[in-house]
Design an enzyme around this catalytic site. Sequence first.
Site, mmCIF file in Angstrom:
data_model
loop_
_atom_site.group_PDB
_atom_site.id
_atom_site.type_symbol
_atom_site.label_atom_id
_atom_site.label_comp_id
_atom_site.label_asym_id
_atom_site.label_seq_id
_atom_site.Cartn_x
_atom_site.Cartn_y
_atom_site.Cartn_z
ATOM 1 C CB SER A 60 32.472 -3.318 31.027
ATOM 2 O OG SER A 60 32.952 -2.098 32.328
ATOM 3 C CE LYS A 103 35.493 -10.754 33.675
ATOM 4 N NZ LYS A 103 36.540 -9.661 34.448
ATOM 5 C CE LYS A 155 39.868 -0.400 36.737
ATOM 6 N NZ LYS A 155 38.941 -1.195 38.515
ATOM 7 C CG ASN A 198 32.478 -1.914 39.319
ATOM 8 O OD1 ASN A 198 33.036 -0.897 38.060
ATOM 9 N ND2 ASN A 198 32.601 -3.060 38.949
ATOM 10 C CG PHE A 245 37.164 0.180 31.286
ATOM 11 C CD1 PHE A 245 36.970 -0.658 31.854
ATOM 12 C CD2 PHE A 245 36.590 0.178 29.407
ATOM 13 C CE1 PHE A 245 36.172 -2.002 31.352
ATOM 14 C CE2 PHE A 245 36.388 -0.940 28.888
ATOM 15 C CZ PHE A 245 35.772 -1.921 30.076
ATOM 16 C CG ASN A 282 32.075 -7.623 33.032
ATOM 17 O OD1 ASN A 282 32.828 -7.247 34.660
ATOM 18 N ND2 ASN A 282 33.200 -8.178 32.447
ATOM 19 C CG ASN A 309 29.806 -0.277 34.227
ATOM 20 O OD1 ASN A 309 28.641 -0.037 35.688
ATOM 21 N ND2 ASN A 309 31.375 -0.725 35.886
ATOM 22 C CB THR A 310 32.413 1.495 28.554
ATOM 23 O OG1 THR A 310 33.620 1.359 29.587
ATOM 24 C CG2 THR A 310 32.742 2.081 27.227
#
Length: 344
Positions: free
Chosen positions: A181, A223, A71, A116, A120, A252, A183-184
Site C-alpha cells: 500500500s 500483494k 476492511k 484513495n 488502513f 495493489n 498509504n502507510t
Amino acid sequence: MTFYPRVLRPLLFRLEPERAHALTLRVLQLAGAVPGALVLLRAIYRAPDRPVRIFGLNFSNPIGLAAGYDKDGLAVGGLACLGFGHLEVGTVTPEPQAGNPRPRVFRLPSDQALINRMGFPNDGAEALLEGLRRHVRRDFILGVNIGKGMATPLEGAADDYLHLLDMFYDSADYLAVNVSSPNTIGLRRLQAREALNSLLRSLADARNARIESGSLRKPLLVKLAPDLNTAELDDALDAITGNGFDGVIATNTTVDRAGLRDARRVEGGGLSGAPLRARSTAMVRDIQRMTSGRLPIIATGGVFTAADVSEKLDAGAALVQLYTGLVYRGPGLVKSILVSLASG
C-alpha cells in the site's frame, strides 16, 4: 445492470465517496443478517459456476472481491451473495486505527478510477476475528489481508504480521501479506529483497510451526505494487518463491498518474480502476514469465468487463479480483462477467 448506472449510482455519487461506501456496506450487512434477503440476493445474482482449484482450494469461479472493500468483514454475508468465488477482507492491523485524515477517497469518473489514501483504517484484529466467527458455515473462500500498523516502526513490522498470522490462521482459507500500500509511510520498503526475505522467512517459519502442531497448511500470498521495476520485481519474486509462499497478488494501487484527465488526479494516494488495467496485466505477464508459470497469480486492477477478466487469465492469472469496477458497474457485475464468459 441498467438500474444501477441509471438510478442508484447517480444517487450514491452525490454523497462523499467514503460515506457512500459505508452506506453500501451497511445495506449489505443488514441483508446478510436477514435470511429472506439473502435468499433474494442469491436468486438475483446467481451466476454460472466456473470452478478453479488453486493453492489447494476449490473456488466456485475465478472472480473475487479485492481487499479494501470490506476492511472489517462487516458485510461478507451479503457480499457472498453477489456471485463472488472468494472474498478478501482487510487490510487488518493488530490494533484499531483511524487511518489518514479525511477526505481520503476521490472519484475520477472521467477516468473510471478512484484515488484513495486511507491508511488502513480498521477496527482491529479482535473485531474482525469476532465478526468472522459468525460465518463459520460458508460456501465461499475467505482470504484475510494483513498489514503493519501505522505506529509500528519498520523494524518491528514482522511482529505485527506474525501476530496477525497467528490470530487468523484458523479462520481464513488463505492469508495475504500486504507490503505494497502506498498509504502507510515506509510500507513499500518492505518489498525490497532483504527486508521482504526476512519478513517472509519469519512467516514461513510460523506456518511450519502451526503445521507441525497439527494445523492444516494454509496458503500464504504476497500483494505487490505495480510500481516495481524489473529488478525490484525479480528480487521480490525470489523472496516469495524462496520462502515457499503459495502465490502473489498483482497488483495493489499505483502512485503513477500518467494519462489521467480528471482534475482530481492531483490528489495523493493510490490509484485504482480502468487506468491500472494494462499496467497490472503487464505485471501478471512478467511474473508468469519470470517464474516460468510456477507461482500462482491473483490479478487485480482495472477489472470492469469479461474481456478484462479474460485478458488477465490469458496473461497467466489463476484468479481475478475487482473493487473499483463494483463501484462504477454495481452489484450485478460479477454475474454479468460470468454469464459472458460462459457464453463466450
